[in-house]
Design a protein around this motif. Structure first.
Motif, PDB file in Angstrom:
ATOM      1  N   PHE A 369      43.726  37.819  42.833  1.00 22.95           N
ATOM      2  CA  PHE A 369      42.737  38.540  43.630  1.00 22.95           C
ATOM      3  C   PHE A 369      41.458  38.757  42.827  1.00 22.95           C
ATOM      4  CE2 PHE A 369      46.846  40.087  45.364  1.00 22.95           C
ATOM      5  CZ  PHE A 369      46.705  39.602  46.663  1.00 22.95           C
ATOM      6  N   SER A 370      40.323  38.522  43.474  1.00 22.54           N
ATOM      7  CA  SER A 370      39.032  38.854  42.878  1.00 22.54           C
ATOM      8  C   SER A 370      38.635  40.249  43.345  1.00 22.54           C
ATOM      9  CB  SER A 370      37.975  37.831  43.288  1.00 22.54           C
ATOM     10  OG  SER A 370      37.853  37.789  44.708  1.00 22.54           O
ATOM     11  N   PHE A 371      37.667  40.848  42.673  1.00 26.21           N
ATOM     12  CA  PHE A 371      37.247  42.212  42.983  1.00 26.21           C
ATOM     13  C   PHE A 371      35.926  42.227  43.744  1.00 26.21           C
ATOM     14  CE2 PHE A 371      40.093  42.797  39.384  1.00 26.21           C
ATOM     15  CZ  PHE A 371      40.885  43.840  39.844  1.00 26.21           C
ATOM     16  N   SER A 372      35.885  43.057  44.767  1.00 20.20           N
ATOM     17  CA  SER A 372      34.653  43.282  45.511  1.00 20.20           C
ATOM     18  C   SER A 372      33.884  44.424  44.843  1.00 20.20           C
ATOM     19  CB  SER A 372      34.958  43.634  46.968  1.00 20.20           C
ATOM     20  OG  SER A 372      35.720  42.612  47.582  1.00 20.20           O
ATOM     21  N   GLN A 373      32.616  44.588  45.223  1.00 23.06           N
ATOM     22  CA  GLN A 373      31.796  45.641  44.645  1.00 23.06           C
ATOM     23  C   GLN A 373      31.006  46.354  45.730  1.00 23.06           C
ATOM     24  OE1 GLN A 373      29.337  43.675  41.708  1.00 23.06           O
ATOM     25  NE2 GLN A 373      30.917  43.807  40.115  1.00 23.06           N
ATOM     26  N   VAL A 374      30.711  47.619  45.457  1.00 21.23           N
ATOM     27  CA  VAL A 374      29.860  48.423  46.335  1.00 21.23           C
ATOM     28  C   VAL A 374      28.567  48.698  45.578  1.00 21.23           C
ATOM     29  CG1 VAL A 374      29.590  50.637  47.516  1.00 21.23           C
ATOM     30  CG2 VAL A 374      31.818  49.483  47.515  1.00 21.23           C
ATOM     31  N   ASP A 375      27.441  48.374  46.185  1.00 23.19           N
ATOM     32  CA  ASP A 375      26.150  48.596  45.530  1.00 23.19           C
ATOM     33  C   ASP A 375      25.997  50.063  45.137  1.00 23.19           C
ATOM     34  OD1 ASP A 375      25.493  45.964  45.857  1.00 23.19           O
ATOM     35  OD2 ASP A 375      24.316  46.269  47.693  1.00 23.19           O
ATOM     36  N   GLY A 376      25.636  50.272  43.879  1.00 16.08           N
ATOM     37  CA  GLY A 376      25.466  51.623  43.380  1.00 16.08           C
ATOM     38  C   GLY A 376      26.737  52.258  42.869  1.00 16.08           C
TER      39      GLY A 376
END
Length: 450
Positions: A369-376
């Motif tokens: 699994f790769s990781f998603s990101q949330v801006d900020g």
């Protein structure tokens, strides 16, 4: 294949059509014909695959078409590992027994013992129960299983993991006659203790495996987000609650304390929230689950108490605030969404304490699994490196015999480290508790769910 192809009684078919069941699922297609022949069965399928109907329909067909072996003894006994799953199964069973001559009762630990004695005295045809309390009634002679026709074990692996081997053996021995049929359902057929019990309980069973325990659920979108610490997890959770378009949502935590803390914080934000944990009474749990199932709250915060068996079709999102200790529980957790053909989202927060659990989940599911990101809200934490195995330096060939012996002794003391021998998750692994003697069950709260 259609339900009418099974040759079910017309009264059963009328109920199936009234409830809106169209085509049988894969587990139903394979399990129902086998069960209707009277053959023993051991089957596995993923959560949400429709296995409850796969044993209720053959059980009803048997009672309708066959004469009872006994006028007083129950004809069908359905055992489940937890009270919540027992309530779920009982609710579905009542949809089929309603309006018929067949009586069904629900026997759970944590509820009034004497009231249960009274309903057992009314000679029910169906008993849905958790093993601990049922074994207690059986030991005290409140009912007998001499005429039992069908024994069904739902989520047998979970019952054995919770330490109910002794109770299951007792129940099996009390209903041990050649005309009894046994159906055993398990999340996996690779569970060593399940296979051992299958050899004891089942007679030349048919084996059915629908997918592997680690097979991917195509209706669930899995997302993983790294988190630096508890405060970072809290910020990510707030973001998802404010930005995700959800119908109902379940948040899984590692501890009861976190469950209550998050529930309090979300309630202060005017979010419609309920909290479910093992320190509540059975009546309180029932009230919370009934309320959530009716849509009176949009968010349910819970430990693994609600990870199995609950069929909540409006749950569109699951958030793992903490990853579970055991990898198979991840599958059951996210299986609370994406049910009955609906799409679901499973969001998991991975902090330093969750890292080993995350890597074990990858191994269990055989996926990367790769990781998603949330801006900020991008994490500085980027994973932990696996510990290297310590090795002793090689000595020159000219070393003495004493030096060689010393080197071997040094190597023997080195402990090999792997992902599976290290602690994982936010809580220490609890040793499996031994099942209580049946004589002691009514003296304290039965351990069906913790």
């Amino acid at each position: 294949m259609l339900f009418e192809d099974f040759g079910l009684d017309k009264r059963l078919m009328s109920t199936v059509e009234h409830l809106g069941f169209a085509e049988p699922t894969e587990i139903q297609q394979q399990a129902i014909p086998v069960a209707m022949t009277g053959q023993d069965l051991i089957a596995s399928s993923k959560t949400g695959s429709g296995k409850t109907l796969a044993f209720i329909l053959p059980a009803m067909q048997r009672l309708i078409k066959n004469r009872a072996l006994s006028k007083r003894d129950p004809r069908v006994l359905i055992l489940t590992p937890t009270r919540e799953l027992a309530k779920q199964v009982f609710g579905q069973l009542r949809l089929f027994t309603g309006g018929t001559q067949f009586k069904s009762v629900l026997i759970l630990g944590g509820e009034n013992f004497n009231d249960q004695v009274k309903v057992l005295e009314k000679d029910p045809h169906f008993i849905v129960a958790t093993p601990g309390r049922l074994a207690d009634h059986l030991t005290k002679g409140h009912f007998y299983l001499n005429g039992l026709e069908l024994l069904i074990l739902d989520e047998a692996d979970r019952m054995l993991d919770l330490g109910f081997a002794k109770e299951l053996s007792l129940i099996n021995n009390k209903a041990d006659h050649r005309k009894r049929q046994t159906l055993m359902f398990s999340a996996t057929l690779d569970h060593a203790q399940v296979n051992e019990f299958a050899m004891q309980l089942l007679n030349k069973p048919k084996r059915i495996a629908i997918g592997a325990a680690h097979s991917e659920h195509k209706d669930i979108n899995k997302r993983f987000y790294l988190a630096d610490d508890l405060a970072h997890k809290q910020a990510l959770l707030t973001h998802f609650l404010e930005n995700e378009n959800y119908q109902q949502l379940i948040i899984f935590t590692a501890t009861r304390a976190d469950t209550q803390r998050l529930a309090t914080e979300l309630a202060e934000k005017q979010l419609s929230t309920a909290a479910l944990s093992g320190d509540l009474t059975q009546g309180q749990r029932n009230q919370i689950m009934d309320s959530f199932a009716k849509g009176q709250q949009k968010i349910l915060i819970t430990t693994d108490l609600a990870s199995r068996g609950l069929d909540l079709v409006n749950v569109s999102h699951v958030i793992n605030f903490d990853l579970p200790k055991h990898s198979e529980e991840f599958v059951h957790r996210i299986g609370r969404t994406g049910r009955a053909g609906n799409k679901g989202d499973a969001i998991s927060l991975v902090g330093p304490k969750d890292w080993l659990s995350f890597k074990n989940i990858e191994l269990f599911l055989q996926q990367h699994f790769s990781f998603s990101q949330v801006d900020g809200l991008v994490a500085k934490f980027n994973g932990l490196k696996a510990k290297k195995v310590k090795t002793a330096n090689k000595q020159p060939q000219q070393k003495t015999a004493n030096a060689k012996a010393s080197t071997k002794a040094t190597k023997a003391k080195v402990k090999k480290q792997t992902l599976f021998t290290q602690d994982a998750g936010d809580m220490p692994v609890l040793r499996r508790k031994k099942a209580l003697p049946t004589s002691e069950i009514d003296k304290q709260e039965t351990p069906e769910i913790d």
